[in-house]
Write an enzyme that holds these catalytic residues in place. Structure first.
Site, mmCIF file in Angstrom:
data_model
loop_
_atom_site.group_PDB
_atom_site.id
_atom_site.type_symbol
_atom_site.label_atom_id
_atom_site.label_comp_id
_atom_site.label_asym_id
_atom_site.label_seq_id
_atom_site.Cartn_x
_atom_site.Cartn_y
_atom_site.Cartn_z
ATOM 1 N N CYS A 150 0.833 -1.201 0.000
ATOM 2 C CA CYS A 150 0.000 0.000 0.000
ATOM 3 C C CYS A 150 0.866 1.248 0.000
ATOM 4 O O CYS A 150 2.060 1.210 0.272
ATOM 5 C CB CYS A 150 -0.959 0.004 1.193
ATOM 6 S SG CYS A 150 -0.183 -0.032 2.819
ATOM 7 N N CYS A 151 0.229 2.362 -0.333
ATOM 8 C CA CYS A 151 0.897 3.663 -0.370
ATOM 9 C C CYS A 151 2.004 3.650 -1.429
ATOM 10 O O CYS A 151 1.749 3.328 -2.577
ATOM 11 C CB CYS A 151 1.417 4.019 1.022
ATOM 12 S SG CYS A 151 1.876 5.755 1.234
ATOM 13 N N ILE A 152 3.234 3.929 -1.052
ATOM 14 C CA ILE A 152 4.342 3.987 -1.999
ATOM 15 C C ILE A 152 4.962 2.613 -2.235
ATOM 16 O O ILE A 152 5.713 2.422 -3.205
ATOM 17 C CB ILE A 152 5.418 4.987 -1.509
ATOM 18 C CG1 ILE A 152 6.451 5.303 -2.606
ATOM 19 C CG2 ILE A 152 6.113 4.462 -0.251
ATOM 20 C CD1 ILE A 152 5.891 5.950 -3.844
ATOM 21 N N THR A 212 -3.188 -0.860 -2.810
ATOM 22 C CA THR A 212 -4.140 0.213 -2.518
ATOM 23 C C THR A 212 -3.355 1.479 -2.191
ATOM 24 O O THR A 212 -2.177 1.415 -1.797
ATOM 25 C CB THR A 212 -5.082 -0.167 -1.360
ATOM 26 O OG1 THR A 212 -6.154 0.780 -1.287
ATOM 27 C CG2 THR A 212 -4.360 -0.208 -0.026
#
Length: 239
Positions: A150-152, A212
């Site tokens: 998720c995220c980066i 995500t």
């Protein structure tokens, strides 16, 4: 006499408990793992009855950031020791992660991914992934075990699994999506980027990869928490 009710544990009911490895990159959004994302992963996995073990590389952080000011300091910290703050002390050296002992791998975001698990933060599109991290991603993939990022952290998959499908949110930069340029870069690297909102995930069925956006979106924390929950749910379906 009334018959006695016996409650059976999940394994006794024939349901195998899933064992999930989580890779951390320190502690703190600007130089380590994003704490709220890691916590959300742990809460949702716990609610699902999964068993988790956390790992981190035993290396120095790229640098240490004063989170009050958002500026680097002269201090030095160790990624494994800092990750222990999130793991409540129960974290192991990444070199000890045995793929055969786990059903899936999760890597939360935070700038530690871009600084300690890769050099994305300083090299951008020319980045490389830390060798042990890349080896693990490829190792889980090669034996058909799913991954969630998720995220980066999907940038790790973009390099380790060329041509994979991911989401880091939206590709149109605005106040809600301040890091949208990342999506464009993922496409330039040969990945398929799929625009998704913060509460949604993308599942790359072929590669068993669930991603995500989390805090790539400037969203309320509960929306990020819920999006991570969807990611965990979809991961466990594949495990």
């Amino acid at each position: 006499m009334r018959p006695q009710t016996i409650l059976l544990a999940p394994t006794e009911l024939g349901v195998m408990v899933k064992c999930i490895a989580i890779v951390l990159s320190g502690c703190g959004v600007y130089d380590g793992t994003e704490i709220h994302e890691a916590s959300a992963v742990l809460v949702h996995l716990s609610r699902a009855g999964a068993k988790v073990q956390m790992f981190a590389p035993d290396v120095d952080q790229m640098h240490v950031v004063n989170h009050c000011e958002g500026k680097p300091t002269a201090e030095k910290r160790n990624v494994l020791q800092e990750s222990a703050r999130i793991a409540r002390g129960d974290v192991s050296d990444l070199t000890k992660l045995d793929i055969t002992a786990f059903d899936a791998l999760v890597i939360p975001g935070g700038f530690g991914v871009a600084k300690n698990l890769s050099d994305w933060a300083v090299k951008g599109k020319e980045y490389t992934v830390q060798p042990q991290v890349e080896k693990l991603i490829k190792g889980f993939h090669e034996v058909g075990k799913p991954l969630a990022m998720c995220c980066i952290s999907p940038v790790l998959a973009a390099r380790a699994l060329p041509g994979c499908e991911i989401t880091v949110g939206q590709d149109n930069e605005c106040e809600r999506w301040p890091y949208a340029q990342t999506a464009t870069t993922m496409t330039e690297l040969g990945c398929k980027h799929v625009n998704k909102n913060v509460g949604e995930v993308h599942v790359d069925v072929k590669n068993k990869l669930v991603t995500t956006s989390a805090f790539m979106c400037n969203a309320p924390i509960h929306e990020v928490f819920d999006g991570v929950g969807v990611m965990v749910t979809e991961l466990l379906k594949l495990a």
